[in-house]
Write a protein that holds these residues in place. Sequence first.
Motif, PDB file in Angstrom:
ATOM      1  N   ALA A  27      -9.225 -19.671 -15.030  1.00  0.00           N
ATOM      2  CA  ALA A  27      -8.794 -18.179 -15.108  1.00  0.00           C
ATOM      3  C   ALA A  27      -9.457 -17.539 -16.320  1.00  0.00           C
ATOM      4  O   ALA A  27      -9.875 -16.217 -16.513  1.00  0.00           O
ATOM      5  N   ARG A  28      -9.496 -18.126 -17.757  1.00  0.00           N
ATOM      6  CA  ARG A  28     -10.085 -17.631 -18.747  1.00  0.00           C
ATOM      7  C   ARG A  28     -11.458 -17.498 -18.963  1.00  0.00           C
ATOM      8  O   ARG A  28     -11.954 -16.594 -19.522  1.00  0.00           O
ATOM      9  N   GLU A  29     -12.214 -17.985 -17.953  1.00  0.00           N
ATOM     10  CA  GLU A  29     -13.807 -17.865 -17.495  1.00  0.00           C
ATOM     11  C   GLU A  29     -13.990 -16.741 -16.653  1.00  0.00           C
ATOM     12  O   GLU A  29     -15.173 -16.436 -16.357  1.00  0.00           O
ATOM     13  N   VAL A  30     -12.903 -16.033 -15.914  1.00  0.00           N
ATOM     14  CA  VAL A  30     -13.255 -14.943 -15.207  1.00  0.00           C
ATOM     15  C   VAL A  30     -12.925 -13.768 -15.547  1.00  0.00           C
ATOM     16  O   VAL A  30     -11.786 -13.382 -16.247  1.00  0.00           O
ATOM     17  N   HIS A  31     -13.700 -12.864 -15.396  1.00  0.00           N
ATOM     18  CA  HIS A  31     -13.640 -11.382 -15.860  1.00  0.00           C
ATOM     19  C   HIS A  31     -13.285 -10.401 -14.776  1.00  0.00           C
ATOM     20  O   HIS A  31     -12.894  -9.297 -14.993  1.00  0.00           O
ATOM     21  N   LEU A  32     -13.729 -10.785 -13.357  1.00  0.00           N
ATOM     22  CA  LEU A  32     -13.443  -9.794 -12.393  1.00  0.00           C
ATOM     23  C   LEU A  32     -13.329 -10.714 -10.908  1.00  0.00           C
ATOM     24  O   LEU A  32     -14.139 -11.546 -11.248  1.00  0.00           O
ATOM     25  N   VAL A  33     -12.022 -10.216 -10.460  1.00  0.00           N
ATOM     26  CA  VAL A  33     -12.231 -10.864  -9.030  1.00  0.00           C
ATOM     27  C   VAL A  33     -12.334  -9.908  -7.956  1.00  0.00           C
ATOM     28  O   VAL A  33     -11.689  -8.680  -8.219  1.00  0.00           O
ATOM     29  N   VAL A  34     -13.135 -10.194  -6.875  1.00  0.00           N
ATOM     30  CA  VAL A  34     -13.256  -9.061  -5.829  1.00  0.00           C
ATOM     31  C   VAL A  34     -12.642  -9.861  -4.558  1.00  0.00           C
ATOM     32  O   VAL A  34     -13.041 -10.928  -4.191  1.00  0.00           O
ATOM     33  N   GLU A  35     -11.378  -9.378  -3.823  1.00  0.00           N
ATOM     34  CA  GLU A  35     -11.141  -9.536  -2.577  1.00  0.00           C
ATOM     35  C   GLU A  35     -11.540  -8.715  -1.583  1.00  0.00           C
ATOM     36  O   GLU A  35     -11.308  -7.375  -1.613  1.00  0.00           O
ATOM     37  N   ILE A  36     -12.135  -8.933  -0.401  1.00  0.00           N
ATOM     38  CA  ILE A  36     -12.589  -8.299   0.617  1.00  0.00           C
ATOM     39  C   ILE A  36     -11.384  -8.481   1.865  1.00  0.00           C
ATOM     40  O   ILE A  36     -11.361  -9.680   2.323  1.00  0.00           O
ATOM     41  N   VAL A  37     -10.652  -7.384   2.337  1.00  0.00           N
ATOM     42  CA  VAL A  37      -9.458  -7.730   2.959  1.00  0.00           C
ATOM     43  C   VAL A  37     -10.226  -7.900   4.434  1.00  0.00           C
ATOM     44  O   VAL A  37     -10.700  -7.165   5.080  1.00  0.00           O
ATOM     45  N   SER A  38      -9.531  -8.960   5.165  1.00  0.00           N
ATOM     46  CA  SER A  38      -9.853  -9.531   6.435  1.00  0.00           C
ATOM     47  C   SER A  38      -8.254  -9.019   6.966  1.00  0.00           C
ATOM     48  O   SER A  38      -7.348  -9.109   6.534  1.00  0.00           O
ATOM     49  N   PRO A  39      -8.466  -8.919   8.500  1.00  0.00           N
ATOM     50  CA  PRO A  39      -7.413  -8.727   9.299  1.00  0.00           C
ATOM     51  C   PRO A  39      -6.046  -9.975   9.023  1.00  0.00           C
ATOM     52  O   PRO A  39      -5.136  -9.524   8.999  1.00  0.00           O
ATOM     53  N   GLU A  40      -6.520 -10.980   8.751  1.00  0.00           N
ATOM     54  CA  GLU A  40      -5.669 -11.970   8.442  1.00  0.00           C
ATOM     55  C   GLU A  40      -5.307 -12.349   7.112  1.00  0.00           C
ATOM     56  O   GLU A  40      -4.453 -13.281   6.756  1.00  0.00           O
ATOM     57  N   SER A  41      -5.900 -11.528   6.189  1.00  0.00           N
ATOM     58  CA  SER A  41      -5.647 -11.901   4.883  1.00  0.00           C
ATOM     59  C   SER A  41      -4.989 -10.441   4.005  1.00  0.00           C
ATOM     60  O   SER A  41      -4.916 -10.541   2.955  1.00  0.00           O
ATOM     61  N   VAL A  42      -4.464  -9.618   4.815  1.00  0.00           N
ATOM     62  CA  VAL A  42      -3.969  -8.456   4.357  1.00  0.00           C
ATOM     63  C   VAL A  42      -2.813  -8.524   3.304  1.00  0.00           C
ATOM     64  O   VAL A  42      -3.062  -8.102   2.241  1.00  0.00           O
ATOM     65  N   GLU A  43      -1.954  -9.410   3.675  1.00  0.00           N
ATOM     66  CA  GLU A  43      -0.697  -9.385   2.815  1.00  0.00           C
ATOM     67  C   GLU A  43      -1.121 -10.286   1.711  1.00  0.00           C
ATOM     68  O   GLU A  43      -0.657 -10.001   0.707  1.00  0.00           O
ATOM     69  N   ARG A  44      -2.108 -11.394   1.618  1.00  0.00           N
ATOM     70  CA  ARG A  44      -2.487 -12.062   0.648  1.00  0.00           C
ATOM     71  C   ARG A  44      -3.238 -11.267  -0.452  1.00  0.00           C
ATOM     72  O   ARG A  44      -2.896 -11.280  -1.597  1.00  0.00           O
ATOM     73  N   ASP A  45      -4.194 -10.436   0.414  1.00  0.00           N
ATOM     74  CA  ASP A  45      -5.064  -9.928  -0.622  1.00  0.00           C
ATOM     75  C   ASP A  45      -4.695  -8.553  -1.299  1.00  0.00           C
ATOM     76  O   ASP A  45      -4.969  -8.148  -2.379  1.00  0.00           O
ATOM     77  N   ARG A  46      -3.537  -8.045  -0.787  1.00  0.00           N
ATOM     78  CA  ARG A  46      -3.055  -6.704  -1.175  1.00  0.00           C
ATOM     79  C   ARG A  46      -1.804  -7.018  -2.098  1.00  0.00           C
ATOM     80  O   ARG A  46      -1.579  -6.225  -2.978  1.00  0.00           O
ATOM     81  N   LYS A  47      -1.162  -8.283  -1.859  1.00  0.00           N
ATOM     82  CA  LYS A  47       0.107  -8.223  -2.827  1.00  0.00           C
ATOM     83  C   LYS A  47       0.147  -9.742  -3.647  1.00  0.00           C
ATOM     84  O   LYS A  47       0.282  -9.626  -4.497  1.00  0.00           O
ATOM     85  N   LEU A  48       0.132 -10.744  -2.747  1.00  0.00           N
ATOM     86  CA  LEU A  48      -0.100 -11.951  -3.447  1.00  0.00           C
ATOM     87  C   LEU A  48      -0.940 -12.399  -4.440  1.00  0.00           C
ATOM     88  O   LEU A  48      -0.530 -12.646  -5.668  1.00  0.00           O
ATOM     89  N   LYS A  49      -2.138 -12.179  -4.199  1.00  0.00           N
ATOM     90  CA  LYS A  49      -3.359 -12.675  -4.976  1.00  0.00           C
ATOM     91  C   LYS A  49      -3.285 -11.761  -6.124  1.00  0.00           C
ATOM     92  O   LYS A  49      -3.685 -12.413  -7.190  1.00  0.00           O
ATOM     93  N   PRO A  50      -3.437 -10.387  -6.135  1.00  0.00           N
ATOM     94  CA  PRO A  50      -3.552  -9.532  -7.154  1.00  0.00           C
ATOM     95  C   PRO A  50      -2.374 -10.110  -8.392  1.00  0.00           C
ATOM     96  O   PRO A  50      -2.734 -10.131  -9.332  1.00  0.00           O
ATOM     97  N   LEU A  51      -0.998 -10.104  -8.027  1.00  0.00           N
ATOM     98  CA  LEU A  51       0.012 -10.655  -8.830  1.00  0.00           C
ATOM     99  C   LEU A  51      -0.551 -11.835  -9.325  1.00  0.00           C
ATOM    100  O   LEU A  51      -0.318 -12.075 -10.639  1.00  0.00           O
TER     101      LEU A  51
END
Length: 195
Positions: A110-134
């Motif tokens: 994580a310390r090597e990462v400056h920006l993360v981009v998630e592209i939401v798919s129908p199957e990943s809505v909950e993970r990409d909107r709520k879980l992963k950003p947290l």
Amino acid sequence: MRSTPAHRPPGGWTADDLDHLPSEGLDGEPDLFTHVELIDGALVLAAPQRRLHQRLVQGLTARLDMQAPAALTAVHRMDVKLGERTRPCPDVMVIDAEAGADMARTFYAAREVHLVVEIVSPESVERDRKLKPLRYAEAGIPHFWRVEEHDGRPVVYVYERDPATGAYTPTGIHHGHLTVQVPFPIEVDLDQLVK
């Protein structure tokens, strides 16, 4: 002895287990475990992606890489280890160029990462909107973008981590054209990404 997919270890999988999964499934399904994420000790298999998703991944990676300063580079479909039991695979990341130059790597810290981009798919809505950003914010990754489709066009939701709360704060919603100054000056014609 390492666990196999047929034998889930007590307490769930660890981030290091991902490097030892076979590529095929239990019944010989080809490439079943080629793209898998680890979220809180559970394996998450990626669903097939639409062409729009692929175009956005390729286009954003190329544009971020072209505009990044020499100390940074953009990568796609690589893991980030957020802890012992969490190792997601973001669609796009901007990382330290030194880490990106190591061709043997299977994940970044994580310390090597400056920006993360998630592209939401129908199957990943909950993970990409709520879980992963947290999880990304808890790990200290300073910038997060979520890309969603609206009428066949990408919309980018931009977030910056607030050091006081450790949570992401929204800083903009971009339609058609994205212009930001952090983590470095970036301009992207969003509509061109899908033409």
